[in-house]
Every structure is written in C-alpha cells, then in structure tokens.
Design an enzyme around this catalytic site. Structure first.
Site, mmCIF file in Angstrom:
data_model
loop_
_atom_site.group_PDB
_atom_site.id
_atom_site.type_symbol
_atom_site.label_atom_id
_atom_site.label_comp_id
_atom_site.label_asym_id
_atom_site.label_seq_id
_atom_site.Cartn_x
_atom_site.Cartn_y
_atom_site.Cartn_z
ATOM 1 N N ARG A 167 30.579 43.197 43.174
ATOM 2 C CA ARG A 167 30.896 42.553 41.896
ATOM 3 C C ARG A 167 31.543 41.078 41.335
ATOM 4 O O ARG A 167 32.228 40.623 40.853
ATOM 5 C CB ARG A 167 32.730 42.118 41.842
ATOM 6 C CG ARG A 167 33.257 44.341 42.088
ATOM 7 C CD ARG A 167 32.800 44.907 40.658
ATOM 8 N NE ARG A 167 33.648 46.356 40.386
ATOM 9 C CZ ARG A 167 32.765 47.349 40.921
ATOM 10 N NH1 ARG A 167 30.984 47.317 40.618
ATOM 11 N NH2 ARG A 167 33.150 47.911 40.532
ATOM 12 N N SER A 216 40.810 49.065 38.718
ATOM 13 C CA SER A 216 41.089 48.711 40.519
ATOM 14 C C SER A 216 42.011 47.481 40.489
ATOM 15 O O SER A 216 41.250 46.991 39.876
ATOM 16 C CB SER A 216 40.009 49.356 40.413
ATOM 17 O OG SER A 216 39.942 50.682 40.943
ATOM 18 N N GLU A 298 40.104 42.237 43.087
ATOM 19 C CA GLU A 298 38.816 42.990 41.968
ATOM 20 C C GLU A 298 39.220 42.288 40.580
ATOM 21 O O GLU A 298 38.699 42.098 39.661
ATOM 22 C CB GLU A 298 38.590 44.519 41.854
ATOM 23 C CG GLU A 298 37.771 44.835 41.720
ATOM 24 C CD GLU A 298 36.570 46.351 41.769
ATOM 25 O OE1 GLU A 298 36.401 46.746 41.169
ATOM 26 O OE2 GLU A 298 36.646 46.391 43.241
#
Length: 308
Positions: A167, A216, A298
């Site tokens: 990420r 998420s 996230e």
C-alpha cells in the site's frame, strides 16, 4: 494563499469534498482543479507558486477528508484521463479510469488483470497505493507510469523507481499520475469474466458493499505469518482482532464498524469525519488493550479537524 494560475480546466474555490468521497464526509479544499488535458495540468503545476500544497485525488474510495477540509489545491482528473486501450497483452489506462473498467476491458481482449475488478478506485490510486487483492498487486503487472511533476514536467517512471511496498510507493509529493501501462498474462475472455463474476459474488457475500464505506479500514497485522515472510503475508486478520476486542458493530455518532465485516468502517447516514476517525482510533485502542497489536490505518486520512 499565493496567486493561483487561471487554467483552461475547471478551478473551484472553497469546494466541499464530501460528495467526492465514498464515505461522504469532509470539509472544503481551498481549490479543486479539474484539468482539461495533460497540457493544462502541466502548465497549471508549472505556474502554481511553490509554496502552495497539491493533493492529487482519485475517486475518494479509500479516503477520509477531515471536517475542516484541505489547505491545498486538490487535483482531480476526469474526462481526457480515463481512456483504456489494449494491444496484445499490454493495457494502457488513464489515471482516471476505474480499476473495474480496466479489468473488464482487459478481459474482453483476453488479458488477465482480473484482480483489479473488485478494487474500488481508479488507476492513479491503484498505482500510488500499490492496490491489490487475491495475492496480486499493481506492482506485479505495472510496466510504466507517466506523471506530471509538481514542477510541471512530464516524466515516465519504471516500476523499480517507485519502490513498491504494501500500500505504498515513493511517488514524489504533488506528483500526479496521468496514465499507466500494464502487462498481464493471456487467458480466455469467457474464463476471465467468469472468474471476475465469482469474485464479485464472494465480495458481496462477505463485505458491506451496499453501505457507505472506504474498503478495509486497517491493514492485516504484519509479523504474524506462519511462513516467516515479511509484511505482505498476513495469517492474522484485522477483523479477527477487532472481533476479539468486542468492537464488531461499535458506534460513534453516525459511524459504525460493520456487523457484516468488522474491518469495514461505515457511515450509517449522518457521520462526520471526526466520528469515523474517532471510532477508528477507539478500535485501535481496544485492540491494543486486548491483544497488544497496534493496527495500522489502511484508509488515508487528510486535512484539518474542524475548529471548535
């Protein structure tokens, strides 16, 4: 704020961002710029005073904009940046093209980029965040990305220059992704579409896809893999430690951890950004108290809180 150039595209002062994020929260940006084309974007960034911050924004699918808004020029690409073309097994996509559209068009041509189908967002965000699922990541298929730098220069970057991680990438602050080139393995179009349909069914069965969420909320905890591999292999799931902390369904104001999937933070209708972020922080606190694990966000959170 310093003098802002006058572009050919659309420039809006004090533009609220709440309708541009999937969670439908957020205060105003000082300016929202929607460039007409790449040359308009290049000239605008070139002429923008160096002390003015720039925040490139995709479709807001993985983003909380705080209630006080953003003291920057938000750049959001639209028409002119969403083309998709396929030649052999090479797919070229504009940064504003939706991940799902790219996956479908690639499958039509027998190119397997099926992992993109269930990722909510656009290609620019997929590159910047190294989006992925089902064990595949953007880094696996990216061959080139074209950006416009904060100084207004057009540059092509190779994947190794981005230093892909979970990420994360090393894209420079203020750099705007405008297009990307991917190479995927070849496959049968019918089989690829069938695989994507199955992925969608599984997602809809297990995730609150009809609610206002941003995907998420927290990363699966790293360092708990039975294989000993680093970071991208997660045997312990965030939803499990959230459940163990008793936070499934927890609420703050109009924010709630979904009853269907406890790692999804949802706006039940009237949540503020402060509600959403506050609930997320309460979850992190409870998880740490019960398991000693510090969950990492996230969802990207940007901007200023609302002054009281």
């Amino acid at each position: 704020m310093s003098k802002i150039p006058s572009p050919r595209g659309r420039l809006t002062k004090n533009r609220s961002l709440n309708d541009l994020t999937w969670l439908r929260v957020g205060g105003p940006a000082d300016y929202l710029f929607q460039p007409a084309d790449i040359e308009d974007l290049r000239e605008f960034l070139r002429d923008l005073p160096a002390d003015v911050p720039v925040f490139p924004m995709g479709v807001g699918s993985n983003l909380i904009v705080r209630d006080g808004g953003l003291r920057s020029v938000v750049i959001r690409l639209g028409r002119g940046f969403n083309g998709i073309s396929v030649v052999d097994n090479t797919v070229t996509a504009g940064a504003a093209a939706l991940d799902a559209h790219v996956a479908r068009k690639a499958a039509d041509a027998g190119v397997d980029l099926t992992f993109l189908r269930t990722i909510p967002g656009s290609i620019g965000g997929a590159v910047r965040m190294n989006a992925g699922c089902y064990g595949s990541y953007t880094a696996d298929v990216l061959r080139k990305v074209t950006i416009v730098t904060r100084q207004g220069e057009i540059a092509d970057l190779r994947p190794e220059e981005l230093n892909f991680r979970y990420r994360q990438t090393d894209l420079a602050d203020g750099a705007v992704v405008v297009s990307a080139v991917f190479e995927g393995p070849l496959g049968d179009p019918g089989e690829l579409h069938a695989r994507m349909a199955a992925q969608l069914r599984k997602r809809d069965e297990t995730q609150p896809t009809k609610d206002r969420s941003a995907g998420s909320t927290f990363r699966n905890p790293a360092g708990f893999s039975s294989t000993g591999r680093a970071d991208d292999v997660h045997d312990l799931k965030a939803w499990k430690v959230i459940d163990d902390a008793g936070m499934r369904g927890a609420k703050v104001g109009g924010a709630q951890m979904s009853d269907k999937h406890s790692n999804f933070l949802i706006n039940t209708g009237d949540a503020t950004a402060a509600d959403l972020e506050g609930l997320g922080e309460e979850v992190r606190k409870k998880v740490y108290e019960t398991s000693g694990i510090t969950l990492e966000w996230e969802i990207m959170r940007v901007g200023d809180p609302l002054e009281k």
